[in-house]
Design a protein around this motif. Structure first.
Motif, PDB file in Angstrom:
ATOM      1  N   VAL B 183       0.694  -1.206   0.005  1.00 61.85           N
ATOM      2  CA  VAL B 183      -0.218  -0.235  -0.015  1.00 61.85           C
ATOM      3  C   VAL B 183       0.887   1.177  -0.141  1.00 61.85           C
ATOM      4  O   VAL B 183       0.549   2.310  -0.609  1.00 61.85           O
ATOM      5  CB  VAL B 183      -1.015  -0.028   1.174  1.00 61.85           C
ATOM      6  CG1 VAL B 183      -1.986   1.392   1.090  1.00 61.85           C
ATOM      7  CG2 VAL B 183      -1.650  -1.422   1.040  1.00 61.85           C
ATOM      8  N   ARG B 185       3.596   1.946  -1.464  1.00 62.00           N
ATOM      9  CA  ARG B 185       4.094   2.010  -2.706  1.00 62.00           C
ATOM     10  C   ARG B 185       3.276   2.848  -3.436  1.00 62.00           C
ATOM     11  O   ARG B 185       3.654   3.553  -4.537  1.00 62.00           O
ATOM     12  CB  ARG B 185       4.156   0.710  -3.458  1.00 62.00           C
ATOM     13  CG  ARG B 185       5.374   0.056  -3.130  1.00 62.00           C
ATOM     14  CD  ARG B 185       5.636  -1.373  -3.506  1.00 62.00           C
ATOM     15  NE  ARG B 185       6.706  -1.962  -3.040  1.00 62.00           N
ATOM     16  CZ  ARG B 185       7.819  -2.076  -4.055  1.00 62.00           C
ATOM     17  NH1 ARG B 185       7.718  -1.537  -5.092  1.00 62.00           N
ATOM     18  NH2 ARG B 185       8.946  -2.879  -3.401  1.00 62.00           N
ATOM     19  N   SER B 186       1.967   3.422  -3.025  1.00 59.06           N
ATOM     20  CA  SER B 186       1.087   4.285  -3.808  1.00 59.06           C
ATOM     21  C   SER B 186       1.664   5.625  -3.089  1.00 59.06           C
ATOM     22  O   SER B 186       1.619   5.780  -1.718  1.00 59.06           O
ATOM     23  CB  SER B 186      -0.358   4.301  -3.356  1.00 59.06           C
ATOM     24  OG  SER B 186      -1.051   5.412  -3.407  1.00 59.06           O
ATOM     25  N   LEU B 191      -4.586   1.879  -2.513  1.00 64.40           N
ATOM     26  CA  LEU B 191      -4.852   1.040  -3.514  1.00 64.40           C
ATOM     27  C   LEU B 191      -6.343   0.990  -4.146  1.00 64.40           C
ATOM     28  O   LEU B 191      -7.169   1.211  -3.457  1.00 64.40           O
ATOM     29  CB  LEU B 191      -4.376  -0.577  -3.453  1.00 64.40           C
ATOM     30  CG  LEU B 191      -3.028  -0.779  -2.866  1.00 64.40           C
ATOM     31  CD1 LEU B 191      -2.454  -2.227  -2.646  1.00 64.40           C
ATOM     32  CD2 LEU B 191      -1.956  -0.114  -3.977  1.00 64.40           C
ATOM     33  N   TYR B 293       8.031   8.193 -11.307  1.00 63.76           N
ATOM     34  CA  TYR B 293       7.513   7.514 -10.115  1.00 63.76           C
ATOM     35  C   TYR B 293       8.400   7.835  -8.952  1.00 63.76           C
ATOM     36  O   TYR B 293       7.883   7.998  -7.752  1.00 63.76           O
ATOM     37  CB  TYR B 293       7.328   5.959 -10.259  1.00 63.76           C
ATOM     38  CG  TYR B 293       6.990   5.312  -9.377  1.00 63.76           C
ATOM     39  CD1 TYR B 293       5.859   5.494  -8.456  1.00 63.76           C
ATOM     40  CD2 TYR B 293       7.662   4.118  -8.694  1.00 63.76           C
ATOM     41  CE1 TYR B 293       5.196   4.820  -7.404  1.00 63.76           C
ATOM     42  CE2 TYR B 293       7.358   3.225  -7.864  1.00 63.76           C
ATOM     43  CZ  TYR B 293       5.940   3.609  -6.978  1.00 63.76           C
ATOM     44  OH  TYR B 293       5.494   2.881  -5.871  1.00 63.76           O
ATOM     45  N   GLN B 330       1.756  -5.236  -6.864  1.00 68.75           N
ATOM     46  CA  GLN B 330       0.273  -5.039  -6.228  1.00 68.75           C
ATOM     47  C   GLN B 330      -0.688  -6.059  -6.872  1.00 68.75           C
ATOM     48  O   GLN B 330      -1.744  -5.569  -7.475  1.00 68.75           O
ATOM     49  CB  GLN B 330      -0.144  -3.604  -6.736  1.00 68.75           C
ATOM     50  CG  GLN B 330       0.794  -2.254  -5.998  1.00 68.75           C
ATOM     51  CD  GLN B 330       1.825  -2.339  -6.856  1.00 68.75           C
ATOM     52  OE1 GLN B 330       2.116  -2.068  -7.909  1.00 68.75           O
ATOM     53  NE2 GLN B 330       3.117  -2.304  -6.031  1.00 68.75           N
ATOM     54  N   ARG B 351      -4.384  -0.719  -8.620  1.00 67.61           N
ATOM     55  CA  ARG B 351      -3.590   0.427  -9.183  1.00 67.61           C
ATOM     56  C   ARG B 351      -3.287   1.268  -7.724  1.00 67.61           C
ATOM     57  O   ARG B 351      -3.905   1.142  -6.693  1.00 67.61           O
ATOM     58  CB  ARG B 351      -4.699   1.223  -9.619  1.00 67.61           C
ATOM     59  CG  ARG B 351      -4.446   2.794 -10.088  1.00 67.61           C
ATOM     60  CD  ARG B 351      -5.486   3.598 -10.558  1.00 67.61           C
ATOM     61  NE  ARG B 351      -6.383   3.226 -11.473  1.00 67.61           N
ATOM     62  CZ  ARG B 351      -5.881   3.271 -12.766  1.00 67.61           C
ATOM     63  NH1 ARG B 351      -4.691   4.208 -13.195  1.00 67.61           N
ATOM     64  NH2 ARG B 351      -6.342   2.716 -14.025  1.00 67.61           N
ATOM     65  N   LEU B 352      -1.777   1.701  -8.021  1.00 66.85           N
ATOM     66  CA  LEU B 352      -1.343   2.514  -6.907  1.00 66.85           C
ATOM     67  C   LEU B 352      -1.740   3.968  -7.118  1.00 66.85           C
ATOM     68  O   LEU B 352      -1.608   4.645  -8.373  1.00 66.85           O
ATOM     69  CB  LEU B 352       0.311   2.599  -7.129  1.00 66.85           C
ATOM     70  CG  LEU B 352       0.905   1.100  -6.778  1.00 66.85           C
ATOM     71  CD1 LEU B 352       2.388   1.469  -7.353  1.00 66.85           C
ATOM     72  CD2 LEU B 352       0.946   0.892  -5.417  1.00 66.85           C
TER      73      LEU B 352
END
Lengths: 160, 450
Positions: B183, B185-186, B191, B293, B330, B351-352
């Motif tokens: 999570v 990573r968003s 997410l 990113y 993910q 999806r992030l």
């Protein structure tokens, strides 16, 4: 051939199905344009191939890998090999644009795949984008929609 | 005729697990499967769905916890409820489609009993027919039954069917770090589910699939036909060294990594059957950076924290009993048991939120290349499971070996990091399997009282 007739396009679809049924996969690869994509959506009427999962969305590298794998010595899920069978309805020719060198067909098929004691049936609609290159009809893109794309499947190992 | 084998009970079924081996009946016996569904899947915390599958009030999604049909629904107060998908009247499933919106209440299509979205009975047509009958004193008269406990952990919905038992925190403990990493990573710390899951039917026991998630000695063997062939074709292509490799190659080639790679990646086990491969590195470590990113992550978290989050490359994290997640991409796979020899695998991608779409495109590609019924990698895995399911019928040998890097007196109550080819995580799962066949002492009284 520089401008295919309606019958030429329809014959091409029949020939492709026969090629797959007879396991002539290397020959089948030669039907493709280098940038061609084979798409089998996961979602019914899916529009996005990138950010939603598909069953297949494969370029020529992946299709070649698929075909070479089928012939591999250690391809365990192909011992014994699967066989397939297409029953196709006469294709509709939806687009016939000689100027743009773009032809689109829409074909309903029943696809049967079998291995050992198992056999399954898929009702599919194949949409072929075709063009003429080097005097021959080639596949620019192919989309295969499964009627039950949202169902749970076991292995689908060959190419509808 | 030999006497029929007595049916297993909660007391005898645990004899099927020994420290270094398990009896084949854990994979094949219908009684064992029934006990798993009734006890193990009731006492454990089981994944239900993601809250983004039901974003608005009245949105619902139907699934199973073990063999129990349930509905995940967004209640009018915004919280997620998990209800048994059964009308308290005659048993009719209230929701039959996979997703939908029911508005402010559920209405049974059979006799129009209606229920609030937390399950409470709202109305019954011609209710006077129940006056004085005592319906209001029955369980059925209360409404749709909710599961024992529900927890929304950073968007992931877990439920425990049993009314009492181990708390969510005690059950998962430090293993939540894998979910956290996925999570985190968003840049927004959130997410969202992306499209429907792949649905792949396996004629084998659910535990074979879960065990395979930390089986690091099979990829270079079972997947030689796909990953090995990919590497070979790629070598033939004379790909320029300075040109980025095709994404498909980045995904598929690491499956052919040598044993040493997998030995060194490490396996971590946590109490209660959770564990992950890829402690130090993994098959996800060498993916190309996606432009923009890292900058987004640094802006959201600061440089140190962003690098720490992205520096984790955990491979597969198993959350006992039946899901696996891949934090770096993910992805979540839900191994839904349908019978002793039948398992439905649903593979979701997320999806992030606020991250570039290219990351999601790579995740979607991974999902179809590896987890689809049309996947060349999946084909060989399924072939192995189904051969094992059939092979276990052989009476010549009754035990299945899980002894790789086994040490006497293993203690699964403590976190451990070991050689990446150990089968310790499989033993850890069976240790938890034995434990959760029995009711666990309640550790969430305080939570329930809130």
């Amino acid at each position: 051939m520089s401008f295919p007739s309606r019958d030429d396009l329809i014959d091409f679809i029949y020939d492709e199905a026969r090629m797959l049924d007879e396991g002539r996969f290397s020959e089948w690869l030669e039907l493709w344009m280098p940038e061609g994509i084979y798409w089998m959506p996961l979602d019914y009427k899916q529009t996005d191939p990138d950010c939603v999962t598909s069953l297949l969305y494969e370029d020529q590298f992946m299709l070649r890998l698929r075909v070479e794998r089928l012939n591999g010595a250690r391809t365990f899920s192909q011992k014994p090999k699967s066989r397939c069978h297409h029953v196709i309805q006469r294709p509709f020719v939806d687009v016939m644009d000689a100027e743009a060198n773009r032809y689109v067909t829409n074909t309903s098929m029943h696809y049967v795949e079998t291995r050992l004691d198992d056999q399954f049936l898929l009702a599919i609609t194949a949409t072929h984008e075709l063009c003429v290159e080097g005097g021959k009809i080639r596949i620019a893109n192919k989309r295969v929609d499964l009627l039950n794309s949202d169902a749970a499947f076991g292995n689908i190992q060959l190419l509808p | 005729m030999p006497a029929a084998k007595p049916a297993y009970t909660v007391d005898t079924v645990t004899d099927l697990v020994q420290p270094h081996q398990v009896h084949r009946d854990v994979y094949t016996d219908p009684d064992v499967f029934r006990l798993e569904m009734k006890h193990l899947f009731a006492n454990a915390w089981v994944f239900v769905g993601h809250d983004s599958q039901t974003p608005n009030k009245g949105d619902y999604y139907t699934t199973q916890i073990g063999d129990q049909p349930v509905i995940q629904v967004r209640h009018t107060n915004g919280e997620i409820c998990v209800l048994y998908n059964r009308c308290p009247h005659k048993g009719t499933k209230i929701a039959i489609d996979r997703t939908g919106n029911t508005g402010k209440f559920f209405r049974c299509p059979y006799h129009a009993w209606s229920f609030k979205t937390d399950g409470c009975l709202l109305a019954i047509p011609l209710k006077k027919g129940y006056e004085g009958t005592g319906l209001d004193k029955t369980e059925n008269g209360q409404g749709m039954k909710a599961v024992g406990a529900v927890r929304n952990y950073r968007g992931f919905i877990f439920a425990r069917l049993a009314d009492e038992g181990i708390s969510f925190e005690d059950y998962f403990g430090a293993s939540l770090s894998s979910l956290d990493n996925m999570v985190d990573r968003s840049p927004a710390g959130r997410l969202e589910v992306a499209g429907p899951p792949l649905r792949y039917m396996h004629q084998c026991n659910w535990k074979m699939l879960v065990e395979n998630q930390t089986d690091t000695c099979h990829p270079m063997v079972a997947h030689e036909s796909s990953a090995g062939t990919a590497v070979k074709i790629f070598e033939d292509m004379d790909w320029p060294e300075d040109k980025p490799k095709p994404m498909a190659m980045e995904i598929i080639a690491p499956f052919m990594s040598p044993y040493e790679f997998f030995e060194n990646m490490g396996i971590r086990t946590w109490p209660n059957g959770h564990g992950h491969t890829g402690v130090h590195h993994s098959i996800h470590s060498d993916y190309s950076a996606i432009p923009g990113y890292l900058e987004q992550m640094v802006e959201a978290y600061g440089e140190d924290k962003a690098k720490e989050i992205l520096g984790e490359n955990r491979h597969n994290t198993v959350y006992f009993p039946n899901i696996m997640i891949k934090g770096p991409i993910q992805q979540l796979r839900n191994f839904i048991p349908l019978g002793p020899d039948k398992t439905l695998v649903e593979s979701y991608i997320y999806r992030l939120v606020d991250a570039p779409d290219q990351l999601l495109a790579r995740t979607a590609m991974y999902n179809r290349l590896i987890n689809a019924p049309t996947s060349m990698v999946g084909h060989d895995d399924l072939e192995m499971y189904e051969r094992a399911q059939e092979g276990l019928a052989a009476d010549g040998m009754e035990w299945v070996n899980v002894q790789r890097l086994y040490e006497e007196g293993e203690d699964f109550d403590h976190e451990a990091v070991e050689n990446g080819t150990t089968e310790r995580q499989m033993r850890n799962q069976f240790n938890a399997w034995v434990k959760f066949m029995s009711p666990q002492p309640a550790t969430d009284k305080a939570e329930a009282a809130e």
